[in-house]
Write a protein that holds these residues in place. Structure first.
Motif, PDB file in Angstrom:
ATOM      1  N   ASP A 542       0.767  -1.057   0.014  1.00  0.00           N
ATOM      2  CA  ASP A 542      -0.038  -0.089   0.063  1.00  0.00           C
ATOM      3  C   ASP A 542       0.921   1.115  -0.182  1.00  0.00           C
ATOM      4  O   ASP A 542       1.508   1.651   1.279  1.00  0.00           O
ATOM      5  CB  ASP A 542      -0.966   0.083   1.166  1.00  0.00           C
ATOM      6  CG  ASP A 542      -1.937   1.129   1.359  1.00  0.00           C
ATOM      7  OD1 ASP A 542      -1.809   2.216   0.600  1.00  0.00           O
ATOM      8  OD2 ASP A 542      -3.130   0.736   1.555  1.00  0.00           O
ATOM      9  N   GLN A 614       4.075   0.842  -5.720  1.00  0.00           N
ATOM     10  CA  GLN A 614       3.231  -0.467  -5.867  1.00  0.00           C
ATOM     11  C   GLN A 614       2.708  -0.649  -7.121  1.00  0.00           C
ATOM     12  O   GLN A 614       2.370   0.056  -7.914  1.00  0.00           O
ATOM     13  CB  GLN A 614       2.073   0.165  -4.842  1.00  0.00           C
ATOM     14  CG  GLN A 614       1.106  -0.730  -4.519  1.00  0.00           C
ATOM     15  CD  GLN A 614      -0.361  -0.051  -4.052  1.00  0.00           C
ATOM     16  OE1 GLN A 614      -0.359   1.085  -3.740  1.00  0.00           O
ATOM     17  NE2 GLN A 614      -1.387  -0.861  -3.926  1.00  0.00           N
ATOM     18  N   ILE A 616      -0.075  -2.490  -9.246  1.00  0.00           N
ATOM     19  CA  ILE A 616      -1.583  -2.784  -8.946  1.00  0.00           C
ATOM     20  C   ILE A 616      -1.892  -3.696 -10.322  1.00  0.00           C
ATOM     21  O   ILE A 616      -1.852  -2.994 -11.457  1.00  0.00           O
ATOM     22  CB  ILE A 616      -2.465  -1.632  -8.876  1.00  0.00           C
ATOM     23  CG1 ILE A 616      -1.837  -0.904  -7.641  1.00  0.00           C
ATOM     24  CG2 ILE A 616      -3.829  -2.063  -8.777  1.00  0.00           C
ATOM     25  CD1 ILE A 616      -2.657   0.586  -7.351  1.00  0.00           C
TER      26      ILE A 616
END
Length: 641
Positions: A542, A614, A616
């Protein structure tokens, strides 16, 4: 496989070239005429030197513009050729390279060409010389190897054969399958070179941008596989014209060249083991590889087989313990969330961890050294086999002193001096104080649910860039991607990604090699020098949460200009609340067909900075559209120092 190298590939004098070729392990050498003409050594001296070094002199080259000429020019060419044949006798060389004519005042007549080639072969036979006829890619009328072979066949003389050169064939996009229709005994010589795929005239491409096998984009294993099937068993020799190689250390270039032929030999065996009627398509098991390497007149040696690395085990930064930059680096790691796991029990080395991401701070022999990446650890199945393979590929083993009850770590040196450690686990972390062992396997293995090293970005010196690509692809079985140019305030930065294949949507290793510009302003405006910068990227589950925690610990991110966010909104139409969060935290964003990418950068300490990322969904890039922003901000920060 009989290995050779043309003297034109190397820098220095003819004597230095011969000594470097022998030291690197080559079996033979092509004597480029200009190297002999400019040498103080007599032909007899060159022959004695080569004999003493254990080198065969395999080819004299080039002889130009023989064919397709009027009779009076042809007679003059024969006189010139006879002088060269006598010279070759003094050198002890029995094969000469004859190139197809590139002159404009030539005659387009295949019957004449065949007749003139036959006449040359008759003269050569009187001197015990063989003629290898080669189609130059820019030949006026003969620029195709099949055309050259037809002329050789029409001339029909035992002292006349053909030379196959990968650049002249692959740069023109010729189909290589017809090579197998040439009898192996009529292929008198094979020259190999790789090259990046460029859109430019073929002559300029040839003269400046050839590289060693494995450093470009030609399918050389397929080419050499066709040659092997003909029954050819002569030299496979490098002929590379490259401005960088001719300016680099001769011994180092020779080692890089030899590594490239070892790589090519193995890749050819792998190609043959998975193709053709002799070996139907199947995975190249060791037994199939061994069978393929013995199936042809040209023996193909293979190396210990290793799987690509399964992860990045650690990254090491070296720095002077007494310098303020070391304190700044430790503070930066703490602000990122790394924890100090302790000091090594016998060395001035400390371990810092964040999840599965491990950073070593090395203070050994670091007096006056600003923080810089000095070593990388890769997870491999069998470290001993991996190092054995690396050493056979001419990598230098790194000596490492170990005390009793310490892990014996295997390492070799990359072209830029970075030490590459080959690790089977993280048991070495137990050597770092009372709690160092807690870092071993604490997360249950690599994954997106914990922090881990996502990729490493290494800056490469300009003269060793191509060498580094071959090193990481041959030694670690990383796959090179097409290079990209990224704009910066001081010019274009060439970037080459080396990585493992996707497995269940994950890449175990990503390594980016960057060739950064080096700029120095004049004294009137003050000295401004863009030093090479490298970074370690850490993936977290996150990024927004991590960024807020880092900010709370006092971390200063690289400041991103407002113009970037206005452009980002125009390109992607992001939700206003999400865009506001990006602005607030100096975060960057990218998107591709697979998913999304969030990241931020720290300021630079020494030559090192950190990136936190990060991924995704199935995003598989590096945020390349954002790289110019980073370069601009870093450049401005350097000028302000």
């Amino acid at each position: 496989m009989r290995t050779g190298i043309a003297t034109v590939c190397l820098s220095g004098t003819l004597e230095e070239k011969l000594r470097a070729a022998a030291k690197a392990g080559f079996g033979g050498v092509e004597i480029f005429e200009a190297d002999l003409v400019t040498s103080p050594l007599s032909p007899e001296d060159v022959r004695r030197l080569a004999d003493g070094l254990g080198l065969s002199l395999d080819l004299y080259q080039p002889f130009r513009d023989l064919d397709s000429v009027p009779d009076e020019v042809y007679r003059a060419n024969l006189r010139r050729a006879e002088a060269k044949f006598k010279l070759m006798g003094r050198l002890g060389i029995d094969t000469i390279l004859v190139c197809s004519n590139v002159a404009t005042a030539s005659i387009d007549d295949d019957a004449l060409r065949a007749e003139q080639l036959r006449g040359l072969a008759e003269l050569a036979a009187d001197h015990g010389v063989k003629v290898a006829y080669e189609a130059l890619a820019w030949g006026t009328y003969v620029n195709d190897f099949e055309h050259a072979w037809r002329l050789v066949a029409d001339a029909d003389h035992p002292n006349l054969g053909t030379c196959l050169d990968t650049f002249h064939i692959l740069s023109r996009g010729w189909d290589t399958e017809p090579i197998e229709r040439i009898p192996g005994e009529k292929i008198f010589f094979v020259q190999v070179a790789d090259a990046p795929k460029l859109s430019m005239d073929v002559l300029s491409w040839s003269r400046h941008y050839r590289v060693f096998p494995g450093e470009g984009q030609f399918d050389l294993p397929k080419f050499l596989g066709h040659v092997a099937r003909t029954g050819y068993n002569g030299p496979v020799s490098l002929e590379v014209f490259n401005d960088t190689f001719r300016q680099s250390d001769v011994e180092r270039t020779a080692v890089d060249a030899m590594r490239s032929l070892i790589w090519l030999e193995e890749r050819t065996a792998q190609h043959l083991a998975t193709s053709g009627a002799e070996f139907p398509a199947a995975p190249p098991t060791p037994a199939r590889l061994a069978a393929a390497s013995r199936a042809y007149a040209m023996p193909l040696t293979t190396l210990p087989q290793v799987a690509p690395p399964s992860g990045l085990n650690f990254a090491e930064i070296k720095a002077d313990d007494a310098a303020p930059s070391m304190r700044a680096l430790e503070r930066l790691l703490g602000q990122l969330g790394f924890e100090a796991r302790g000091e090594h029990r016998t060395k001035p080395v400390s371990l810092w961890t964040l999840g599965d991401a491990r950073i070593i701070l090395n203070r050994q022999q670091a007096r006056g050294v600003a923080p810089a990446i000095s070593a990388l650890g890769f997870d491999v199945e069998n470290a001993v086999s991996a190092v054995a393979r690396a050493v056979q590929l001419k990598a230098a083993a790194v000596p490492r002193t170990s005390q009793a009850n310490e892990e014996v770590l295997q390492a070799v040196q990359a072209p830029d001096g970075t030490e590459v450690f080959l690790c089977q686990d993280a048991a070495w972390t137990r050597e770092f104080g009372s709690d160092g062992g807690e870092a071993v396997g604490e997360s249950g293995g690599p994954g997106r649910h914990v922090a881990r090293i996502d990729h490493i970005n290494l800056a490469q010196p300009w003269q060793h860039y191509d060498e580094a690509v071959l090193f990481y692809s041959s030694v670690l079985a990383l796959t090179p991607q097409p290079s990209q140019d990224v704009s910066s305030p001081t010019g274009l930065v060439r970037s080459q990604v080396m990585q493992t294949e996707l497995v269940r949507g994950e890449r175990a290793v990503r390594l980016a090699l960057n060739l950064a510009p080096w700029v120095q302003a004049d004294e009137v405006r003050g000295t401004v020098r863009d030093t090479f910068q490298e970074h370690i990227a850490v993936a977290v589950p996150d990024l927004v949460e991590t960024a807020r925690a880092c900010r709370a610990r006092g971390l200063r991110f690289l400041p991103i200009p407002e113009n970037y966010y206005e452009d980002l909104d125009a390109r992607y139409g992001l939700e206003p609340e999400f865009l506001a969060t990006l602005r607030e935290l100096d975060l960057l964003y990218d998107r591709d067909a697979g998913g999304e990418f969030l990241h931020f950068y720290t300021e630079t300490v020494g030559s090192v900075f950190f990136e936190v990322v990060q991924r995704i969904g199935g995003y598989d890039g590096f945020g390349a559209p954002n790289a110019p922003v980073r370069h601009a901000v870093q450049h401005a920060a350097q000028r302000a120092q």
